[in-house]
Each structure stands twice: as structure tokens, then as C-alpha cells.
Design a protein around this motif. Structure first.
Motif, PDB file in Angstrom:
ATOM      1  N   VAL A 452       0.831  -1.201   0.000  1.00 37.33           N
ATOM      2  CA  VAL A 452       0.000   0.000   0.000  1.00 37.33           C
ATOM      3  C   VAL A 452       0.868   1.255   0.000  1.00 37.33           C
ATOM      4  N   ILE A 453       0.229   2.398  -0.109  1.00 35.82           N
ATOM      5  CA  ILE A 453       0.963   3.654  -0.285  1.00 35.82           C
ATOM      6  C   ILE A 453       1.901   3.938   0.885  1.00 35.82           C
ATOM      7  N   THR A 454       1.516   3.536   2.097  1.00 31.75           N
ATOM      8  CA  THR A 454       2.404   3.759   3.243  1.00 31.75           C
ATOM      9  C   THR A 454       3.674   2.902   3.129  1.00 31.75           C
ATOM     10  N   ASP A 455       3.539   1.683   2.594  1.00 30.94           N
ATOM     11  CA  ASP A 455       4.719   0.840   2.337  1.00 30.94           C
ATOM     12  C   ASP A 455       5.643   1.524   1.325  1.00 30.94           C
ATOM     13  N   ALA A 456       5.027   2.027   0.248  1.00 24.48           N
ATOM     14  CA  ALA A 456       5.810   2.609  -0.841  1.00 24.48           C
ATOM     15  C   ALA A 456       6.524   3.886  -0.408  1.00 24.48           C
ATOM     16  N   ARG A 458       7.401   4.586   2.729  1.00 28.21           N
ATOM     17  CA  ARG A 458       8.459   4.133   3.658  1.00 28.21           C
ATOM     18  C   ARG A 458       9.692   3.653   2.891  1.00 28.21           C
ATOM     19  N   ASP A 459       9.468   2.939   1.790  1.00 30.24           N
ATOM     20  CA  ASP A 459      10.570   2.378   1.008  1.00 30.24           C
ATOM     21  C   ASP A 459      11.141   3.355  -0.006  1.00 30.24           C
ATOM     22  N   GLY A 460      10.566   4.552  -0.082  1.00 27.68           N
ATOM     23  CA  GLY A 460      11.068   5.538  -1.032  1.00 27.68           C
ATOM     24  C   GLY A 460      10.734   5.212  -2.471  1.00 27.68           C
ATOM     25  N   SER A 715      -2.154   6.713   8.539  1.00 26.27           N
ATOM     26  CA  SER A 715      -1.628   7.018   7.205  1.00 26.27           C
ATOM     27  C   SER A 715      -1.490   8.495   6.908  1.00 26.27           C
ATOM     28  N   ILE A 716      -2.356   9.322   7.474  1.00 27.80           N
ATOM     29  CA  ILE A 716      -2.340  10.756   7.141  1.00 27.80           C
ATOM     30  C   ILE A 716      -0.978  11.368   7.449  1.00 27.80           C
ATOM     31  N   ASN A 717      -0.388  11.011   8.603  1.00 30.28           N
ATOM     32  CA  ASN A 717       0.923  11.547   8.967  1.00 30.28           C
ATOM     33  C   ASN A 717       2.038  11.021   8.078  1.00 30.28           C
ATOM     34  N   VAL A 718       1.828   9.844   7.489  1.00 30.04           N
ATOM     35  CA  VAL A 718       2.836   9.243   6.618  1.00 30.04           C
ATOM     36  C   VAL A 718       2.731   9.799   5.204  1.00 30.04           C
ATOM     37  N   ILE A 719       1.506  10.002   4.728  1.00 26.20           N
ATOM     38  CA  ILE A 719       1.273  10.325   3.318  1.00 26.20           C
ATOM     39  C   ILE A 719       1.340  11.826   3.033  1.00 26.20           C
ATOM     40  N   LEU A 720       0.938  12.649   4.005  1.00 26.02           N
ATOM     41  CA  LEU A 720       0.919  14.095   3.779  1.00 26.02           C
ATOM     42  C   LEU A 720       2.135  14.766   4.405  1.00 26.02           C
ATOM     43  N   GLU A 721       2.667  15.740   3.681  1.00 22.06           N
ATOM     44  CA  GLU A 721       3.805  16.499   4.179  1.00 22.06           C
ATOM     45  C   GLU A 721       3.417  17.356   5.393  1.00 22.06           C
ATOM     46  N   THR A 735       7.487   8.978  11.957  1.00 17.64           N
ATOM     47  CA  THR A 735       7.818   7.876  11.042  1.00 17.64           C
ATOM     48  C   THR A 735       9.281   7.468  11.181  1.00 17.64           C
ATOM     49  N   SER A 736      10.182   8.455  11.072  1.00 18.68           N
ATOM     50  CA  SER A 736      11.616   8.143  11.130  1.00 18.68           C
ATOM     51  C   SER A 736      12.190   8.212  12.541  1.00 18.68           C
TER      52      SER A 736
END
Length: 993
Positions: A452-456, A458-460, A715-721, A735-736
Motif C-alpha cells: 500500500v501507499i504507506t509501504d511505498a 516508507r521504502d522511497g 496514514s495521514i501523517n505518513v502520506i501528507l507532508e 515515522t523516522s
């Protein structure tokens, strides 16, 4: 699921902290672990020894013995053809791995260099510290040999060193020795880089757009658990069977001669489908929903490559008669067509006539049929008793959430008795966004694999989104919040398409365009396109597209030429605007003739403008319109179009990494929103840090709803800047798990510690400055995308910033020379910056080009009577820019040799400089040719190198220019290296002149 897949779930063992390991210790441990896994360690020191071992391994694999003469002939005829490059070698491994060789006694035998049918026949060895000479003498860390050929190379750095160092070293080797004459390292398929703690792999490719660190990949298991530590990576990726499967099955050498290695999630999905087909056949479940399933791989993660490879591998299953690759739109993607046609010349059926599809299905040697759902549906209607329905067939749907939700899909599965049906989607239909009872799972079966988008992120593999909600004019704010489609249609013309609003939105886009797309104001429009990005503008309707297109033409006519954009638009007739699920973007066909006269008339004008701009000849005729679509697609990808206005087309399934911004004046929801946003989040380089979304509708709730549906609650914190305030003042990244310093703090800290950066002397100060300034460059690159940042008063003066940039590049060059064993300055001690990643790509975004510097010389000459003050200022500007630093002496010499008071205009100083520079270039080329006693047409070779931007050491051309030189003790190679370096300096000075 079976555990027989190559990506079985892996659990890393607990181990003691081994952060002290040196590079040599890591190398020893890796080789020892590979030996324990069945690799044969072999000591090979030179290229000659590598060839000797290769002969033994090829003989062993093919059960033959070559005489020395036969071996030489085999090398010249096939394995080591003179002037063969990396592409030709890769083709031999991936496609042409068997050669019909005639021995001296007339006996013909198929000689293979790799066994792809029985991978256990291949013999794997490991060696280290092989020396090879090109323009430099290099020694390589660890090489994995498959049947004697170096197919995998591992570059190691000690723990703590930044992994970019290993990546950059491989690039240095590629320029210096990997691709030199008779180098077997041209056969390398996979590079692995590791500092013990982090490990990544990537394909050996010449494709410029795939040659960035961002395209390296981490290994993972089937559950997407990343495997980073070198020891864990070795146990999984380097397990003999896994490595051979990756090389022989999970590489794709595409129609553009680019080598691609599938990512772990792509391999996992492929294997799940192949397993499902086999198990369903064994359990007699064909023709049912239990014989299929769907793959949820997020938009931008390479679903087409995965489905392509899956289809190819499915053709090799003995019980399968046909594999149908079904696309859901009338335009078969051009790249997909090329890939399938390369694999099987007549696999793609592009004609409207189903007779051609019928012939393709009936061909015995055709295992793959590529078609559209519309055409396959027509075939089923016209051929109700065809024999294919009784055979075992695999149906693979490229995008399974759109037109498969209808009668066509039901008719197809109703006809085939023994089908195995699989769908790929980045945005499945769940109960939350379904209009009725049908979901992706109810039609295709169980979810077989997800990424899913959070995986992608995370993996850059894809970027985050930065979403702005802009209300341009307060009087239209309420209209911009309306979500109901029926209500929208009532107010669209009166409010949302009001001339005042259309004008304001257009003006905002024109004003913000260069900032959003990172286009340097000092560059010409051609250079801006080359170095920046481009954008799309999604609008609600054809009428909106028309009004915006016309308004852009009106407003741009009043702008200077450098600020005008190349704007294009495309739309077509949508036969059925009824949505299959909430948020569907209606599919537009290729039938402009079916549109009403007003829409068609405007499209005629748009295409006429396009023809005039690009000297083409397209029209709204159905066939020509398809060609317009393809041509427009190509020009967007090549950045020849700055802004593309779309209604529905290009918002799904279109990939252009050069796009970084989507302007939105359209209501988007759920999967339609994610798909449209995802046009912007393909990785490209360091400058592109996220997809820029600028909304002129209030889509904040819709965005959060979509993210929660296709991710999870976090996901919101991962996907949005993050917000502007957070980047300015700092924040803790959940995340990091890292505290990110704010821009203000970084600026104040660096000015306080280094008020005069040119006076930095101590090694510790250099390191601290490089770290701080690198962070500042990253922060500045992100903040440039925020409108608010344009009005932020600078903390660092222009002069200080120029000095900082200059010192930053000096430190990097010093570190590079130090790492390469070269002396620097007054025997300065080595500076260990191996744990620092220099942000050179970000520095290049603020490059000052030569024309700007020359214009500045003219302006400053009128301010300063003292020529020395002028030269000091110009030196400062030149040194702050990577692209012009090498030209410093040339520019200063020009100032010394010209009477600036006689030059009245920019055109005059440009003309004078380029005339002067051309004379200098000819003089220096002549001096180099004479001093080095070069032969042949050396002037042409150097001119060609300057034009290309580098000196080409592959092939025999540079060698042919060298004077007679003894080969004893490496004298000829030393001479070649010396000439290469001098030529390269000329290239750096005169490139672009």
C-alpha cells in the motif's frame, strides 16, 4: 499460502552490536557467509585470471573442452565481441544466452553461458579485490561469479559510512574501469551496496532516468518486512536459489534496452499468482472465484511491470493454453505494447476488428494475447461456441477496479469454463467506496498480496503529497465546498466558472508556476524546462477546460516571453458517465466526433494550436486523435509541455516522473482522488521531494477520507507532508523517529557559528559546516514549495550564501580527492566525511548559468570603477555554482582582455565572450594535442567530448589517439589516464560554449 516462495517470511536473529566493523572485516564476513551458503571462494587478482576461470566454468557448464584457439574465437565471435557495450552484454544474459558455436573439427554445439531451465546447473563463486585498469587503476570489493561471469558486484563501506558513498564509488568505477575494453564487468547485472547496517541493490543500466540513488532498492520478505543488515540480506537475497531466480526470472530487459530488477513486493505478487494457478488447477477449482484473486499494489509501484512478468511466467505453466492480458481502456499503453511485441511479435491486438483477435487466439504458438476488455467482450458475443472456452486460460486485468465492474466482465467469465482470473489495482473498491454490493474481492476473489501507499513511501518508491487548499476569491468560498454532484452542476456555470474566478485561478497558476515546479529564474525558458518540472491542471468539465485554456492564452499574451508556458489540453467523449464506484473518474474514449459541436469545435482549435507549436498534423479524426494522445503523452514526459489541462484523461494510468504539481479545480473522492494525486508522486531525483497538490476546491475532508480508506488510521501523517510552520520551526517525525530542525534555527545556527565561511580551516569545523549546510539545503528545497516562503525575509545575506555554497563545494572536492588518495592543497590532512551525504543535486537547483554571470559583469562594471572589486564579486558568484566553477579562469581572463566600457548591451557582452571563448578553446585543444603528441583527428574527438559533456573511454577511439607508448609497467595506461584527465578538464571548462 505456501512457504516455498523465494520471499518467505524472514526473522532476523538477535545479534550483538557490531558497529565497530571495518570495511575489510565486513568483506571477510560476507565471503565467509557466502562460502557457508555453498559459494566456492576463489582467489582472482587480475583480468587475465578472471578470463582463465571463465573458460573453465563455461566448459564445465556445457561439458566441452575448448582449445586455446577455439576459446579465442568464441570470445571474439560471441562472448567478448570488440566494441560490445554493457547493453549488448546484458542482452546476452537476459535473452541471447545460447550461441551456436562451430568447433575446429566442424562440430556445432549450443554453448550456453547461463542455464535458465535448470538453475541448479549454474555454478556460483565468490572472489574479492580483483584489480582492473581503465582510466584509473581500481580494485573491486566482492564479486559474485555465475559460470565465471561477474554478474553481481558488491561495494562495501565500513559501518557508519553513508551508503551514498558506496553508490557513488560504483559510478566512479563505471566511468573509470568497469566498461573499459575487454572488461567482463560489462556483464554485471546487479549491484549491491552495503555499510553493514543498510544494504540495497539496483540494476546495472545506462538509462539516465534510472541512475540515481533513489532507484536503489531494499530487499524484503513477502510481508514487506525490510531486510537491511548485510548478514540478513546475505542469508536471504544471496541464498543461491534466490539469487539465480532473481537473475534468470525476475529481471526484465525492456524494449528501451533498460535492465529492470523486480522489487521484492513485485516478486512476491508474481509468485502468489503462479502458486494460485498451480494449486487451483490441482484442486480442480478453475472457473470459479476461488481460482483467482487480486493484487493491491499502490499507484506508482510498477503494477504493469509485475503483471507483464506474471503473464510471461504463466505462459510457461504446462497446463495453461492461453494468457490474456486485459487492459481497461481503449488506448493500449504504448510502452506496454512495445514490451509485449518484443516478447511475442503478434501478441498485441490493436485493431477494432475482432477477426484479428480471433486469429491471434487460434494461433498455436501464441501463448499471450494482449487486448482490451471491450474487444474481448465483442469476441465472446460473436463467438459463443469457440473452443478456447474449454481450455485452461489465465485472465490478467491491468486495472481491475474500473470497467470490470459491468456486463462485459460477467460475460467473459461466463464464457470461459476453466479460467484463472487475477486483477491488479492501486485502489481497490471496498464497501466504503462501493456504490452497490460489488467490491474488488467479490468479483476477483481474495487479496493475494498488498503493497500500500504507506509501504511505498516508507521504502522511497513513491513520494508524499503536499496538499494546499487555496481559496483565491472569498466570494466563491461556499461554492468550492459543495460535494454533491447534482448541486455542483447547478452552481458550476454561475459560480465556479465565473469569469472573475477563472481569471484569478489562472493568474495564481502563472504567478506560482516557476516556484511550484522548481524553475530557476536566472535560466532561459529552455533551461527552465530542462532543469525544472511540469504540471497538470485537473478541471471539472469540458466547459471548464475551454474557459481556462482561453484565459491562459489571454493572460500569457501580456507576459514577457520567458514567463509564458506551453499549455495543452485534451478531453474526449465519455459514453457513460455513470460511476461504478464512489469517486470514479469517468473513462473518456477516443471518439471526439461523438461530442457536441461546441466541444468538438474547441478541441479542433486546441489541436490546431498544438500542431502550430510542434509542427505536427493531428486532428479530431478518431485515428489521428489517438496519435495526438500518444504524441501529447510523450511531450509531457519530455517536459516539452509545461501545463496540461485535463478533465478525465491522464488522471489515471499515466506516468510521467517529470510531473511534480497537480492543480485541482475538480471534485475528487476516494480512489479517483488518490489516482489523480498520484500523477505527481513518482520518484525522479533529490529535488523532487513530494507531489505538489494545489486545490482550488475544499478537498481537505475528501483527502483524509481517501487516505484512511487506502492506508490505515496512521496514514495521514505518513502520506501528507508537514505544514509550513513545522518546517520553519522544527518537529519530531514519528515515522523516522528523528527530530527535524526548523529552517529558522538552521539559518541562525550556521550564521552564528560560521559568519565568515571562507575562513574555515579546522577539519572539525569543515565537517560541522558541511552537515549543517546540507540540512539547510534540504530544508530550503522543501520550503520553496510553500507560497508563504516567498515573503519570508532572508536570515542569510546573498553574499554569505554565495560564500557558503562555494565553501561547501570546496569541502566536497577536498573530501573526494582525499578519498581517492590525491594530495590537496598544502598537503592538507585527509578529512573523513564518509558519513555525510552531500546535497549536490539540491545545490544545482540554484545554479547560476554563464549568460547570467556575463550579464552581471556588465551591470557590475557600471557600479564599480575598480576592476579588482568587480573580479572579486564575479569570482564569488562563479564559485557558488557547480556548473560554472571550472570556467572561473576563462571568465576572469575575458574581463582582463576586454574593455567593458565599450560594451553597451547584454547581446554585445555575450557575443564578445563566446567569440573570445571559442578562440581559447581552439588554442587549448591545439596545445593539448601538441604537448601530448596525439594522433589522428584528436580535435574532433575533444570537440565531441565537450559537446557530450564527458570523455568517452569505452571503445578504442581514445586509445587510437595516443602516441606509441611502451606497455611495460603500465606506462601506456598511465599515459591514457593523464590524457583523459587533461581532456576532462577542457570539457569542464568549455561545456556549453
Amino acid at each position: 499460502m505456501t512457504d516455498g516462495i523465494i520471499l518467505a517470511k524472514y526473522k532476523s536473529p538477535d545479534r550483538i552490536n557490531d558497529s565497530y566493523q571495518s570495511e575489510s572485516e565486513l568483506e571477510y564476513e560476507l565471503i565467509n557467509n557466502l562460502r557457508e551458503q555453498g559459494y566456492e571462494p576463489i582467489k582472482i587478482a587480475t583480468t587475465n585470471e578472471l578470463y582463465a576461470n571463465l573458460k573453465k566454468q563455461i566448459e564445465r557448464l556445457n561439458d566441452v573442452v575448448f582449445t586455446e584457439e577455439e576459446w579465442k574465437r568464441f570470445l571474439i565471435e560471441y562472448l567478448d565481441v570488440p566494441n560490445d557495450g554493457m547493453i549488448e552484454k546484458t542482452r546476452k544474459i537476459q535473452e541471447d544466452y545460447v550461441y551456436d558455436f562451430i568447433f575446429d573439427d566442424g562440430y556445432l554445439k549450443n554453448i550456453k553461458i547461463i542455464d535458465k531451465k535448470d538453475i541448479s546447473n549454474n555454478f556460483i563463486q565468490v572472489t574479492n579485490q580483483i584489480s582492473q585498469t581503465g582510466t584509473h587503476n581500481n580494485r573491486y570489493d566482492v564479486t559474485v561469479l555465475v559460470n565465471g561471469l561477474p554478474l553481481v558486484h558488491v561495494e562495501l563501506k565500513k559501518r557508519g559510512v553513508n551508503l551514498h558513498e558506496a553508490f557513488n564509488q560504483i559510478h566512479r568505477y563505471s566511468k573509470e574501469s568497469f566498461n573499459s575494453d575487454n572488461s567482463l564487468y560489462k556483464y554485471v547485472q546487479i549491484f549491491v551496496i552495503s555499510n553493514g547496517t543498510y544494504t540495497r541493490y539496483f540494476a546495472n543500466t545506462t538509462a539516465q532516468n534510472k541512475n540515481h540513488y533513489e532507484f536503489t532498492c531494499e530487499w524484503a520478505d513477502a510481508k514487506n518486512n525490510v531486510i537491511r543488515d548485510l548478514e540478513d540480506f546475505t542469508k536471504t537475497f544471496f541464498e543461491k536459489r534466490v539469487l539465480l531466480e532473481v537473475i534468470t526470472k525476475y529481471c526484465v530487459f525492456d524494449a528501451n534496452n533498460t535492465l529492470l530488477i523486480m522489487r521484492p513486493y513485485q516478486i512476491a505478487a508474481t509468485e502468489r499468482i503462479l502458486w494460485k494457478i498451480k494449486s487451483s488447477h490441482e484442486n480442480r477449482k478453475s472457473g470459479s472465484i476461488d481460482a483467482g484473486g487480486y493484487i493491491w499494489h499502490t499507484t506508482g509501484s510498477g503494477k504493469t511491470l509485475t503483471s507483464f512478468k506474471t503473464a510471461r511466467l504463466a505462459t510457461e505453466l504446462k497446463d495453461i493454453s492461453k494468457v490474456f492480458f486485459v487492459v481497461d481502456r481503449k488506448d493500449l499503453d504504448y510502452q506496454t505494447m512495445k514490451e509485449y511485441q518484443k516478447f511475442q511479435a503478434d501478441s498485441v491486438n490493436g485493431s477494432k476488428d475482432t477477426k484479428e483477435l480471433k486469429r491471434s487466439i487460434e494461433k498455436q504458438d501464441n501463448k499471450i494475447v494482449v487486448t482490451t476488455i471491450q474487444k474481448l467482450n465483442e469476441f465472446v458475443k460473436k463467438n459463443q461456441d469457440h473452443e478456447i472456452y474449454g481450455k485452461h486460460c489465465v485472465l490478467i486485468y491491468d486495472e481491475c477496479h474500473r470497467s470490470q465492474f459491468g456486463e462485459a466482465q460477467k460475460r467473459i467469465t461466463g464464457a470461459f469454463q476453466h479460467y484463472y482470473q487475477f486483477g491488479f489495482t492501486g485502489t481497490p473498491i471496498f464497501p466504503e467506496n462501493a456504490l452497490g454490493s460489488e467490491t474488488t474481492a467479490s468479483i476477483f476473489g481474495a487479496q493475494l498480496h498488498s503493497y500500500v501507499i504507506t509501504d511505498a513511501i516508507r521504502d522511497g518508491k513513491v513520494l508524499k503529497f503536499k496538499v494546499d487548499y487555496n481559496n483565491i476569491n472569498a466570494k466563491f468560498r461556499i461554492a468550492e465546498t459543495v460535494q454533491d454532484e447534482k448541486e455542483l452542476k447547478k452552481i458550476e456555470k454561475k459560480l465556479l466558472l465565473h469569469p472573475e474566478r477563472i481569471s484569478a485561478v489562472t493568474k495564481y497558476i502563472l504567478d506560482a508556476f516557476d516556484t511550484k515546479t522548481h524553475r530557476n529564474e536566472h535560466y532561459s525558458i529552455k533551461q527552465r524546462r530542462l532543469n525544472g518540472f511540469n504540471a497538470m491542471f485537473a478541471v471539472q468539465s469540458v466547459e471548464a477546460a475551454k474557459l481556462y485554456y482561453e484565459e491562459f492564452q489571454i493572460q500569457m499574451a501580456k507576459l514577457p516571453e520567458a514567463k509564458r508556458l506551453k499549455v495543452a489540453t485534451i478531453y474526449s467523449f465519455s459514453a457513460n458517465e455513470e460511476q461504478n464506484a464512489i469517486g470514479d473518474i469517468p473513462e473518456e474514449g477516443f471518439e471526439p466526433t461523438a461530442m457536441d459541436s461546441s466541444a468538438k469545435e474547441f478541441l479542433d482549435k486546441v489541436i490546431s494550436d498544438y500542431n502550430e507549436t510542434f509542427k505536427s498534423n493531428f486532428s479530431t479524426n478518431s485515428k489521428e486523435f489517438q496519435n495526438y494522445y500518444k504524441d501529447l503523452s510523450m511531450r509531457v514526459k519530455n517536459k516539452e509541455v509545461d501545463l496540461l489541462i485535463v478533465v478525465g484523461m491522464f488522471l489515471t494510468g499515466f506516468d510521467a516522473p517529470t510531473l511534480n504539481t497537480l492543480f485541482v479545480d475538480k471534485n475528487l473522492r476516494y480512489h479517483g482522488l488518490i489516482q489523480a494525486f498520484s500523477r505527481t508522486n513518482r520518484i525522479l531525483n533529490k529535488v523532487k521531494t513530494f507531489g505538489n497538490i494545489v486545490c482550488f476546491r475544499d478537498l481537505e475532508k475528501a483527502t483524509k477520507d481517501a487516505i484512511k480508506t487506502f492506508g490505515d488510521k496512521n496514514s495521514i501523517n505518513v502520506i501528507l507532508e508537514k505544514s509550513y510552520e513545522e518546517y520553519m520551526n522544527g518537529f519530531y517525525d514519528e515515522t523516522s523517529k528523528v527530530s527535524v530542525k526548523g529552517y529558522v534555527d538552521l539559518c541562525e545556527q550556521i550564521v552564528k557559528k560560521f559568519p565568515e565561511p571562507t575562513e574555515i580551516i579546522l577539519e572539525s569545523e569543515k565537517k560541522e559546516f558541511a552537515e549543517l549546510f546540507g540540512e539547510l539545503l534540504k530544508s530550503d528545497n522543501i520550503l520553496k514549495n510553500f507560497d508563504e516562503f516567498a515573503n519570508f525575509p532572508p536570515i542569510i545575506s546573498d553574499r554569505q550564501m554565495q560564500d557558503m555554497k562555494s565553501v561547501y563545494v570546496d569541502i566536497r572536492e577536498e573530501a573526494l580527492k582525499s578519498n581517492n588518495g590525491e594530495s590537496y592543497g598544502n598537503n592538507a590532512p585527509k578529512i573523513d566525511l564518509s558519513d555525510i551525504e552531500f546535497q549536490i543535486d539540491l545545490l544545482k537547483t540554484d545554479e547560476i548559468n554563464l549568460d547570467y554571470i556575463l550579464t552581471l559583469i556588465l551591470e557590475k562594471s557600471r557600479e564599480h570603477k575598480d576592476i579588482d572589486i568587480l573580479k572579486d564579486e564575479i569570482r564569488r558568484v562563479i564559485r557558488s555554482s557547480i556548473g560554472t566553477r571550472a570556467k572561473e579562469k576563462l571568465v576572469i581572463a575575458f574581463i582582463n582582455n576586454i574593455d567593458l566600457s565599450k560594451l553597451k548591451s547584454t547581446d554585445e557582452i555575450l557575443e564578445s565572450f563566446y567569440k573570445y571563448a571559442k578562440v581559447q578553446k581552439d588554442t587549448q585543444i591545439k596545445e593539448l594535442t601538441e604537448s601530448e603528441q596525439l594522433k589522428g583527428d584528436s580535435k574532433h574527438f575533444i570537440e565531441k567530448s565537450i559537446s557530450k559533456g564527458y570523455v568517452d573511454v569505452a571503445g578504442a577511439e581514445l586509445d587510437s589517439l595516443l602516441p606509441p607508448t611502451s606497455r611495460r609497467r603500465g606506462a601506456r595506461e598511465a599515459k591514457k589516464q593523464s590524457v583523459f584527465q587533461k581532456m576532462q578538464k577542457l570539457v569542464e571548462v568549455f561545456i556549453g560554449i
